[in-house]
Design an enzyme around this catalytic site. Structure first.
Site, PDB file in Angstrom:
ATOM      1  N   CYS A 131       5.686  30.660  60.241  1.00 39.27           N
ATOM      2  CA  CYS A 131       5.629  31.730  61.238  1.00 39.27           C
ATOM      3  C   CYS A 131       4.829  31.294  62.461  1.00 39.27           C
ATOM      4  O   CYS A 131       3.593  31.223  62.405  1.00 39.27           O
ATOM      5  CB  CYS A 131       4.995  32.969  60.598  1.00 39.27           C
ATOM      6  N   CYS A 134       2.550  34.028  63.941  1.00 40.76           N
ATOM      7  CA  CYS A 134       1.322  34.282  63.156  1.00 40.76           C
ATOM      8  C   CYS A 134       0.297  33.156  63.354  1.00 40.76           C
ATOM      9  O   CYS A 134      -0.900  33.422  63.414  1.00 40.76           O
ATOM     10  CB  CYS A 134       1.615  34.353  61.654  1.00 40.76           C
ATOM     11  N   ASP A 135       0.762  31.905  63.410  1.00 43.30           N
ATOM     12  CA  ASP A 135      -0.176  30.785  63.260  1.00 43.30           C
ATOM     13  C   ASP A 135      -0.323  29.865  64.469  1.00 43.30           C
ATOM     14  O   ASP A 135      -1.149  28.946  64.434  1.00 43.30           O
ATOM     15  CB  ASP A 135       0.246  29.923  62.042  1.00 43.30           C
TER      16      ASP A 135
END
Ligand code: NAP
Length: 310
Positions: A131, A134-135
């Site tokens: 992701c 997200c990261d």
């Protein structure tokens, strides 16, 4: 007893919920985790028709979700472990309760495919990610590798280039699968480069990802990509496709490669069971087709309920 239960809270499920709620049916949306599905992981969506900006998946889901809720759709977070869908009353058994309905809409979506190489599992969350939204921020100023050659891999590589010092896409063939317009943007991005005809054989690192072993599929030659000494680590983002979440219905619903087969009204082979979104066999998996599926499934489920009420 609900009129309709929708299994899965991604764009297809939320759209079905909105349409079923507007039809004044009693509707339960069952989701095992966070509402939103795969698209929550997209940092920018540029092809949802009518969008004014490159909205994030999270923002779009926020609006969709509030819209469905405004029509009285009930929501329960539970993991469904068994389904009895052959009879007129459909029963879903979860870890927290059991739920019955007249019509069921399966909108369980699809999950990311893993590389399946040694080290992948151990280093997930320690350099290996599925992701970018997200990261990406964890890799600010670092080097990042992306595996895959489809729309997701190339789009997310472009997004990662906003954070990382350098982004390298590793693809197993000599041509990308991604849409041409996405490829054009990628080729114009100076931070982005490509390693083609290569697959990942192993991932290594002591606590954090430090080395990737690549094999050239044409020559058989092996290369080791090692993290810059000053950095100590780098990122690997995996976007190599999706796996349909249809296991609950194995042997019950007709499928092809795990994708549920439906007619144009989203009806499956079981009366009163409909499927919508990425879990369905279809030629295009996008938010626009998922929300369309959800709308069609809800309207056809409403029709089914009216015809079978007695
Ligand atoms: P995808 O289109 O199935 O592409 C998967 C990519 O991973 C392909 O390039 C494939 O290589 C490669 N691959 C598959 N298995 C592999 C393995 N074991 N090792 C290495 N590489 C492997 O998947 P996706 O990009 O996740 O997209 C899924 C769906 O969502 C698609 O329908 C896509 O169009 C849609 N999507 C659309 C957008 C958009 O329109 N903006 C954005 C994201 C996703 P080969 O090419 O050699 O098969």
């Amino acid at each position: 007893m609900y009129d309709i239960i929708i299994l899965g809270g991604g764009p297809a499920g939320l759209s079905a919920a909105l349409y079923a709620g507007r039809a004044r049916l009693s509707v339960l949306l069952l989701e095992k985790g966070v509402i939103g599905g795969q698209i929550m992981q997209s940092a920018e969506i540029e092809n949802y028709p009518g969008s004014l900006s490159r909205e994030s998946g999270e923002s779009l889901i926020g609006r969709l979700s509030a819209q469905a809720e405004s029509f009285g759709v009930e929501r329960i977070i539970d993991t469904v472990t068994a389904v009895s869908a052959e009879g007129k009353t459909k029963v879903l058994t979860g870890t927290r309760g059991s739920y019955s309905c007249r019509a069921l809409i399966v909108a369980t979506g699809a999950a990311p495919v893993r590389i399946g190489c040694p080290g992948e599992r151990e280093l997930t969350g320690k350099g290996v990610s599925y992701c970018a939204a997200c990261d990406a921020a964890f890799f600010e100023g670092l080097e990042v590798y992306v595996v895959g050659g489809g729309d997701s891999a190339v789009e997310e590589a472009l997004y990662l280039a906003k954070f990382a010092r350098k982004v390298t896409v590793i693809h197993r063939r000599d041509a990308l699968r991604a849409a041409k317009c996405i490829q054009e943007r990628a080729f114009a991005e100076p931070k982005l480069s490509f390693i083609l005809d290569s697959v990942i054989e192993a991932l290594q690192g002591d606590g954090l990802l430090e080395r990737i072993t690549l094999r050239n599929v044409k020559t058989g030659a092996r290369t080791i990509l090692a993290a810059d000494e000053a950095d100590g680590t780098f990122g690997l983002f995996v976007f190599i496709g999706l796996h349909p979440a249809s296991e609950l219905f194995a042997g019950k619903l007709d499928t092809e490669n795990g994708y549920i087969l439906t007619d144009e009204g989203m009806a499956t082979n079981l009366p009163g069971v409909f499927a919508a979104g990425d879990v369905r066999k279809k030629p295009l998996r996008q938010v626009v087709t998922a929300v369309a599926d959800g709308a069609v499934a809800a309207v056809c489920a409403e029709k089914y309920i009216e015809e079978t009420r007695g």
